[in-house]
Scaffold this motif. Structure first.
Motif, PDB file in Angstrom:
ATOM      1  N   LEU A 199      15.533  11.024 -33.436  1.00  0.00           N
ATOM      2  CA  LEU A 199      15.741  12.299 -32.740  1.00  0.00           C
ATOM      3  C   LEU A 199      14.978  12.309 -31.426  1.00  0.00           C
ATOM      4  N   PHE A 200      15.663  12.669 -30.353  1.00  0.00           N
ATOM      5  CA  PHE A 200      15.013  12.667 -29.046  1.00  0.00           C
ATOM      6  C   PHE A 200      15.396  13.903 -28.240  1.00  0.00           C
ATOM      7  N   ALA A 201      16.669  14.013 -27.871  1.00  0.00           N
ATOM      8  CA  ALA A 201      17.117  15.172 -27.086  1.00  0.00           C
ATOM      9  C   ALA A 201      17.405  16.324 -28.036  1.00  0.00           C
ATOM     10  N   HIS A 202      16.336  16.972 -28.489  1.00  0.00           N
ATOM     11  CA  HIS A 202      16.477  18.076 -29.432  1.00  0.00           C
ATOM     12  C   HIS A 202      15.395  19.102 -29.149  1.00  0.00           C
ATOM     13  N   ASP A 203      15.539  20.251 -29.786  1.00  0.00           N
ATOM     14  CA  ASP A 203      14.585  21.338 -29.596  1.00  0.00           C
ATOM     15  C   ASP A 203      14.152  21.862 -30.952  1.00  0.00           C
ATOM     16  N   TYR A 204      12.837  21.893 -31.156  1.00  0.00           N
ATOM     17  CA  TYR A 204      12.300  22.542 -32.356  1.00  0.00           C
ATOM     18  C   TYR A 204      12.329  24.057 -32.100  1.00  0.00           C
ATOM     19  N   VAL A 205      13.275  24.734 -32.687  1.00  0.00           N
ATOM     20  CA  VAL A 205      13.481  26.147 -32.370  1.00  0.00           C
ATOM     21  C   VAL A 205      12.458  27.043 -33.059  1.00  0.00           C
ATOM     22  N   VAL A 206      11.775  26.529 -34.068  1.00  0.00           N
ATOM     23  CA  VAL A 206      10.841  27.346 -34.842  1.00  0.00           C
ATOM     24  C   VAL A 206       9.559  27.571 -34.043  1.00  0.00           C
ATOM     25  N   ALA A 207       9.068  28.803 -34.097  1.00  0.00           N
ATOM     26  CA  ALA A 207       7.837  29.152 -33.383  1.00  0.00           C
ATOM     27  C   ALA A 207       6.634  28.437 -33.995  1.00  0.00           C
ATOM     28  N   LYS A 208       5.695  28.059 -33.137  1.00  0.00           N
ATOM     29  CA  LYS A 208       4.463  27.426 -33.599  1.00  0.00           C
ATOM     30  C   LYS A 208       3.404  28.496 -33.870  1.00  0.00           C
ATOM     31  N   GLY A 209       2.519  28.169 -34.792  1.00  0.00           N
ATOM     32  CA  GLY A 209       1.356  29.026 -35.016  1.00  0.00           C
ATOM     33  C   GLY A 209       1.606  30.293 -35.806  1.00  0.00           C
ATOM     34  N   VAL A 210       2.754  30.404 -36.495  1.00  0.00           N
ATOM     35  CA  VAL A 210       3.015  31.590 -37.312  1.00  0.00           C
ATOM     36  C   VAL A 210       2.316  31.411 -38.663  1.00  0.00           C
ATOM     37  N   PRO A 211       1.441  32.316 -39.055  1.00  0.00           N
ATOM     38  CA  PRO A 211       0.720  32.167 -40.328  1.00  0.00           C
ATOM     39  C   PRO A 211       1.672  32.047 -41.517  1.00  0.00           C
ATOM     40  N   TYR A 212       1.408  31.056 -42.354  1.00  0.00           N
ATOM     41  CA  TYR A 212       2.162  30.808 -43.592  1.00  0.00           C
ATOM     42  C   TYR A 212       3.592  30.320 -43.348  1.00  0.00           C
ATOM     43  N   PHE A 217      15.963  20.625 -22.366  1.00  0.00           N
ATOM     44  CA  PHE A 217      15.806  19.183 -22.597  1.00  0.00           C
ATOM     45  C   PHE A 217      16.801  18.679 -23.638  1.00  0.00           C
ATOM     46  N   ALA A 218      17.149  19.539 -24.582  1.00  0.00           N
ATOM     47  CA  ALA A 218      18.072  19.144 -25.640  1.00  0.00           C
ATOM     48  C   ALA A 218      19.530  19.147 -25.201  1.00  0.00           C
ATOM     49  N   GLU A 219      19.813  19.729 -24.045  1.00  0.00           N
ATOM     50  CA  GLU A 219      21.198  19.852 -23.594  1.00  0.00           C
ATOM     51  C   GLU A 219      21.658  18.580 -22.872  1.00  0.00           C
ATOM     52  N   PRO A 220      22.979  18.410 -22.701  1.00  0.00           N
ATOM     53  CA  PRO A 220      23.505  17.205 -22.041  1.00  0.00           C
ATOM     54  C   PRO A 220      23.289  17.246 -20.525  1.00  0.00           C
ATOM     55  N   LEU A 221      22.084  16.943 -20.100  1.00  0.00           N
ATOM     56  CA  LEU A 221      21.719  17.037 -18.680  1.00  0.00           C
ATOM     57  C   LEU A 221      22.327  15.873 -17.895  1.00  0.00           C
ATOM     58  N   GLN A 222      23.099  16.196 -16.883  1.00  0.00           N
ATOM     59  CA  GLN A 222      23.650  15.187 -15.987  1.00  0.00           C
ATOM     60  C   GLN A 222      22.881  15.145 -14.671  1.00  0.00           C
ATOM     61  N   TYR A 223      22.454  16.309 -14.192  1.00  0.00           N
ATOM     62  CA  TYR A 223      21.738  16.400 -12.920  1.00  0.00           C
ATOM     63  C   TYR A 223      20.605  17.413 -13.046  1.00  0.00           C
ATOM     64  N   LEU A 224      19.511  17.140 -12.347  1.00  0.00           N
ATOM     65  CA  LEU A 224      18.491  18.137 -12.066  1.00  0.00           C
ATOM     66  C   LEU A 224      18.626  18.461 -10.586  1.00  0.00           C
ATOM     67  N   THR A 225      18.827  19.724 -10.235  1.00  0.00           N
ATOM     68  CA  THR A 225      19.046  20.079  -8.832  1.00  0.00           C
ATOM     69  C   THR A 225      17.827  20.804  -8.290  1.00  0.00           C
ATOM     70  N   LEU A 266       7.618  18.056 -15.702  1.00  0.00           N
ATOM     71  CA  LEU A 266       8.923  18.323 -16.280  1.00  0.00           C
ATOM     72  C   LEU A 266       9.900  17.199 -15.945  1.00  0.00           C
ATOM     73  N   ILE A 267       9.900  16.772 -14.677  1.00  0.00           N
ATOM     74  CA  ILE A 267      10.793  15.680 -14.277  1.00  0.00           C
ATOM     75  C   ILE A 267      10.461  14.418 -15.058  1.00  0.00           C
ATOM     76  N   SER A 268       9.168  14.138 -15.229  1.00  0.00           N
ATOM     77  CA  SER A 268       8.754  12.951 -15.987  1.00  0.00           C
ATOM     78  C   SER A 268       9.289  13.006 -17.410  1.00  0.00           C
ATOM     79  N   LYS A 269       9.207  14.176 -18.026  1.00  0.00           N
ATOM     80  CA  LYS A 269       9.696  14.309 -19.402  1.00  0.00           C
ATOM     81  C   LYS A 269      11.197  14.086 -19.464  1.00  0.00           C
ATOM     82  N   TYR A 270      11.942  14.729 -18.549  1.00  0.00           N
ATOM     83  CA  TYR A 270      13.390  14.596 -18.580  1.00  0.00           C
ATOM     84  C   TYR A 270      13.841  13.164 -18.273  1.00  0.00           C
ATOM     85  N   MET A 271      13.013  12.434 -17.551  1.00  0.00           N
ATOM     86  CA  MET A 271      13.372  11.061 -17.206  1.00  0.00           C
ATOM     87  C   MET A 271      13.172  10.090 -18.371  1.00  0.00           C
TER      88      MET A 271
END
Length: 800
Positions: free
Chosen positions: A599-612, A253-261, A284-289
Motif C-alpha cells: 500500500l502506498f497511494a492511500h489515505d488513512y481516513v481514521v483520526a489519530k489520537g482518539v481515546p479508545y 496523495f491517494a488520488e491519481p495525481l498526473q500534475y502538480l500545478t 509536500l513535493i518531496s512526498k508526492y515525488m
C-alpha cells in the motif's frame, strides 16, 4: 534486499519533469516557439485546442439564443474548421499536452450555456484525440457543493466528463482541481464565463468567502465516481499559497495525481527577489515525488523571462535525448528523459526561466531515495498480488529467494532462537534427545534460511542442538539435501512430508535403517516456523502449527509464540480502479480476494489520537502452543467427529477447526468526510518472550498478573506506526487489502464500525467483512448513514 549492498550506494533523487502553461495563450506554438520554451528549461508545454476566433463565434451564438429568451431552443455547435484552431498534426503538437477551453461553463444553471459548454468540450476532446494528443487537461468546476448550495453544478460537470471519456476512448482526461478554495487566490481552473451576454445567467453567487477544506476533494470524488473510477481520469492538483492541514494533503496523495500545478501566487519572493517556495511546499513535493508514477510539475502564468545560465551537472547524455535543432520535437516523456547536460550541449548560450531555475534547485535538494523507494521496490507500489497458498501449492525457487532477501526478518529470528537456547541452558531444562542436545524442528523449511540461523544460534550460545528440517515441497527437499551436504556438513536431518503428518524425530534411526526395529519417535523441544502471512494467520499458520503440536514436548517452545491481526479502513482509489479493471475483464473473484499489496497511494481516513479508538486496531490473536485443555478438546472431537458431520459451527463440518474461528467488532472515528475502499490488514508477532523480573512497588502488596511482569521480547511487526521501532527496513511482508465492491462515502464526524470474521469448515479458511457508517444527531441518538454489503472470500478460500 540489503540496504548496505552496492546496488543502493548511488544517491538517486527524483527527476522533475516541468511543464509550461499560459492561461492567456490562444494559439498553438510554432515549432520555433516550442523549441525556445524547451530551451528555457521546460520539459513540455500545454496548448489550447481552439483559438480566440472560435471563442468569439461561440459567444455570438449563445448571445443570439439568450436574446430569444427560449431556454428550450438549445443551439448546436457546428464542427471545427481551419479558422477555429491552429492545432494540427505535427511533430511538436504530438509532444504537447492539450488544455481545453477554460471559458466554458459546464456547471451553469442556464441550460443553453451548459449544453453549449458540453458540446464544445466534446468537440475539443475529439479533435485533440485526432491530432494525437495523449492527454487533455480540463478546468475543474468553479464551485463545490458546499458553496453552491446545490449538487446540480457538480452533477452536470461530472456527467459531462463521463461523456467526454467515451468520446475519446484512448485519451487521458485530467481535471485541474485546487487543493482547496483558497480565498483571494486567482483560480485558473475557475469558469471564466466571458460570454458577455451570458455572464448574468451563469454566475453563481457564492456569498461570503468560506473555506471548506474538503470541498474541492468532495467535488472531485463525485466526478470520478460518476465515471466509475475510470483509469483514464486523473488530477492536476493546484498547490495553494498556504498549505492546508496534513489530513487534506494525505487525501490528495491517494488520488491519481498526473500534475502538480504552481502559479505566481504559489511562489513567494526571497530577499534577492527570486521566486521561492516554503519548506512546507518543498516537503509536500518531496512526498508526492515518491510515487512510482510521480506527477509532472506544471508552472502556469510564470512568464518566460530568463535568469542565469542553465545548470550543467555532470550527468551523461541519455540515449533517448534528441537535439531540438532536429525538427522532431520530443514528447513530454522524452523531454523528461533529456538530461540538463543534454540541453546545455544543444544550446550552451540558452538562459533558464527563473521559476524553472529555482525548481531545478529544489530538485537537487531532494533527499536521495531510500532503498525502499528504488525501482526494485517501487514497482510493487499498489501492485495487486494474490495471497500464497503454501499448503496446496509448491513454491518455486525464485519465490523462496525473494523471501530470503530480507536480512532483518532472519536477524530477528536468530535473536529469538539465541534467546530461547540461552534461557533453556540457564534454566537447565530437560532435552528430548538421548544425547542431551536441544531438539529443534524447522517446519516448512523452504530452502533452509531458518535452519542456518538455528545453527548460528547454537554456535553463539554453545548449546548443542539436533536440527530437523521438515518440508513438503519435493523440489525444495532436493535443495535442502544439497545444503546439508555442502553448507551444514550433515548436521541436519531433512524429512520430506507435510508437517502435520510428521510423527516426530526418530530416536533409533540406526536400528530402523538396518531393519532391526520399528521406529521410535521422540519429541521436539523448539519448533520454528515462518508460516506468517500479511494478516498473520492468512496462510494458515494456526492450522499448520496445531497439526504438528503433538510432536512438541510438554516443556517445548514455539517460535513464533503468538501473532495478532490488525485492521484499519483506508481510501485507496488506485487499487479500487485496478480491481475494477480486473472485474470488468471477467475476474468474478476480484472483489472477493484479499489482495497482498504494498500500500502506498492511500489515505488513512481514521483520526489519530482518539481515546479508545486508535487508527490501527487489533482484530484477534493466536498463541502457540495451544493450552493442553484446548488440544485435548480437539483430539476428543477428532475421535468422535465424522467427516461430513454437523457438529461444527459450519454446516457439514465436524468442528475440528472451530477453535481457530475468530470474530471482531471495531469502531473507528473519522473527523473529515471521505470515502472508504476497503480494509488494510497488518500483523505483529512475538517470536520469543522471556521474563526478566517483576515490578516491585512498595505500596502494591499483591501480584497483579501480566501488568507486573517485566519481559524482554523479540518481535516482528508490519504495523505502519511500529515497523520502524521493532524491525526497521523489514520488507518481507506487504499488507493485505480487503476490498469493498462499492466505495463507501461517509460525512464528517462519522463512526465506522467494522465487523470481521475468520471462518472455517474443516477443509478451508476464509474471511468475511462488513463496514457500517454512523453519525450522531443528538447526545443519545445515532443513525446509520451508509454501509457496505457483507463481503466474503469463500470463493478464494485458503485450502487446508
Amino acid at each position: 534486499m540489503n540496504p548496505t549492498s552496492p546496488e543502493f550506494s548511488n544517491e538517486t533523487r527524483p527527476f522533475f519533469c516541468i511543464g509550461n502553461h499560459d492561461s492567456k495563450r490562444h494559439e498553438t506554438l510554432s515549432n520555433d516557439d516550442y523549441g525556445s520554451i524547451l530551451m528555457s528549461g521546460f520539459n513540455f508545454v500545454t496548448t489550447p485546442i481552439t483559438n480566440d476566433f472560435f471563442r468569439k463565434r461561440i459567444a455570438a451564438l449563445v448571445s443570439g439564443h439568450l436574446t430569444k429568451g427560449d431556454s428550450e431552443d438549445v443551439p448546436i455547435v457546428t464542427p471545427l474548421t481551419t479558422i477555429d484552431t491552429t492545432l494540427f498534426p505535427s511533430a511538436s503538437a504530438s509532444g504537447m499536452v492539450g488544455y481545453a477551453s477554460s471559458w466554458i461553463d459546464l456547471c451553469s444553471k442556464n441550460p443553453i450555456i451548459a449544453s453549449v459548454s458540453r458540446q464544445i468540450l466534446n468537440l475539443e476532446i475529439s479533435y485533440a484525440n485526432f491530432v494525437g494528443l495523449r492527454s487533455v487537461i480540463v478546468a475543474g468546476p468553479g464551485v463545490d457543493n458546499d458553496t453552491s448550495g446545490t449538487s446540480q453544478a457538480i452533477a452536470q460537470y461530472a456527467r459531462a466528463i463521463h461523456e467526454a471519456l467515451n468520446v475519446a476512448a484512448r485519451m487521458n482526461i485530467v481535471i485541474h482541481m485546487p487543493m482547496y478554495r483558497e480565498p483571494g487566490l486567482d483560480d485558473v481552473t475557475a469558469n471564466l464565463a466571458d460570454l458577455e451576454a451570458a455572464k448574468s445567467s451563469s454566475k453563481v453567487d457564492d456569498g461570503p468567502a468560506q473555506v471548506e477544506l474538503f470541498g474541492a476533494w468532495d467535488a472531485w470524488n463525485q466526478i470520478r465516481t460518476a465515471s466509475k473510477y475510470c483509469n483514464r481520469l486523473g488530477v492536476a492538483l493546484r498547490l495553494p499559497a498556504i498549505l492546508p492541514e496534513k489530513d487534506l494533503q494525505n487525501r490528495w496523495f491517494a488520488e491519481p495525481l498526473q500534475y502538480l500545478t504552481l502559479g505566481p501566487k504559489t511562489f513567494s519572493r526571497n530577499k534577492a527577489g527570486h521566486p521561492s517556495l516554503t519548506k512546507y511546499h518543498q516537503e509536500l513535493i518531496s512526498k508526492y515525488m515518491t510515487l512510482k508514477n510521480e506527477p509532472y510539475l506544471l508552472l502556469y502564468d510564470v512568464g518566460l523571462e530568463s535568469s542565469g545560465p542553465l545548470p550543467n551537472p555532470a550527468i551523461e547524455l541519455d540515449a533517448t535525448s534528441t537535439a531540438v535543432e532536429n525538427s522532431d520535437c520530443p514528447t513530454p516523456q522524452e523531454a523528461a528523459s533529456m538530461t540538463t547536460t543534454a540541453k546545455s550541449q544543444v544550446q550552451p548560450a540558452v538562459k533558464q526561466n527563473s521559476h524553472v531555475s529555482y525548481m531545478r534547485h529544489v530538485e537537487m535538494q531532494q533527499p536521495p531515495l531510500s532503498y525502499l523507494e528504488v525501482s526494485a521496490l517501487s514497482n510493487f507500489q499498489d501492485y495487486l498480488q494474490s495471497p500464497l497458498q503454501p499448503l496446496s501449492d509448491n513454491l518455486d525457487s525464485q519465490t523462496y529467494e525473494i523471501f530470503e532477501k530480507d536480512p532483518v526478518k532472519y536477524i530477528q529470528y536468530e535473536k529469538a532462537i539465541t534467546m530461547a537456547l540461552h534461557e533453556w541452558s540457564h534454566q537447565r531444562k530437560p532435552t528430548s534427545s538421548p544425547r542431551g542436545a536441544v531438539v529443534i524442528a524447522v517446519v516448512g523449511s523452504g530452502r533452509g534460511p531458518l535452519v542456518t540461523r538455528a545453527l548460528n544460534a547454537s554456535a553463539a550460545t554453545g548449546v548443542a542442538v539436533e536440527v530437523w528440517a521438515i518440508e513438503k515441497n519435493p523440489n525444495a527437499y532436493v535443495y535442502l539435501l544439497r545444503e546439508n551436504e555442502t553448507i551444514w556438513q550433515d548436521r541436519v536431518t531433512v524429512v520430506r512430508t507435510d508437517m502435520r503428518a510428521w510423527k516426530g524425530p526418530v530416536l533409533n534411526s540406526e536400528a530402523v535403517e538396518s531393519e532391526k526395529a520399528e521406529p521410535k519417535y521422540g519429541k521436539v523441544d523448539i519448533m520454528i516456523s515462518e508460516l506468517l502471512g500479511s494478516f498473520g494467520d492468512n496462510e494458515l499458520s494456526p492450522e499448520c502449527l496445531d497439526g504438528i503440536q503433538h510432536v512438541l514436548a510438554p516443556h517445548g517452545i514455539s517460535i513464533p509464540q503468538s501473532y495478532t491481526a490488525h485492521v484499519t479502513p483506508i481510501s485507496t482509489p488506485k487499487i479500487h480502479t485496478d480491481i475494477s479493471v480486473k472485474a470488468a475483464a471477467g475476474d468474478k473473484k476480484a472483489f472477493n480476494t484479499p489482495w497482498v499489496v504494498r500500500l502506498f497511494a492511500h489515505d488513512y481516513v481514521v483520526a489519530k489520537g482518539v481515546p479508545y479508538h486508535p487508527r490501527f486496531q487489533r482484530a484477534w490473536e493466536f498463541k502457540h502452543p495451544l493450552p493442553p485443555t484446548a488440544a485435548q478438546a480437539i483430539e476428543t472431537k477428532r475421535g468422535y467427529g465424522t467427516a461430513g458431520g454437523c457438529g461444527g459451527a459450519m454446516v457439514a463440518s465436524a468442528g475440528l477447526n472451530d477453535h481457530n474461528i475468530r470474530y471482531c467488532h471495531l469502531t473507528f472515528v473519522c473527523r473529515a468526510r471521505g470515502v472508504i475502499h476497503g480494509l488494510a490488514g497488518y500483523f505483529e508477532s512475538t517470536l520469543y518472550e522471556k521474563t526478566i523480573g517483576i515490578k516491585k512497588d512498595p505500596e502494591d502488596q499483591e501480584f497483579d498478573g501480566d501488568d507486573d511482569i517485566i519481559a524482554e521480547k523479540v518481535e516482528l511487526s508490519i504495523l505502519p506506526d511500529q515497523v520502524d521501532k521493532k524491525n526497521k527496513d523489514m520488507i518481507s511482508w506487504f499488507p493485505i487489502f480487503f476490498p469493498l465492491k462499492q466505495p463507501l462515502y461517509y460525512p464528517a464526524d462519522t463512526e465506522l464500525e467494522v465487523s470481521m470474521w475468520r471462518q472455517t469448515d474443516d477443509s478451508k479458511v476464509w474471511y468475511e467483512w462488513q463496514i457500517d457508517a454512523f453519525t450522531w444527531v443528538g447526545t443519545a441518538t445515532r443513525i446509520k448513514v451508509g454501509g457496505s454489503d457483507l463481503c466474503t472470500s469463500r470463493t478464494v478460500a485458503c485450502m487446508m
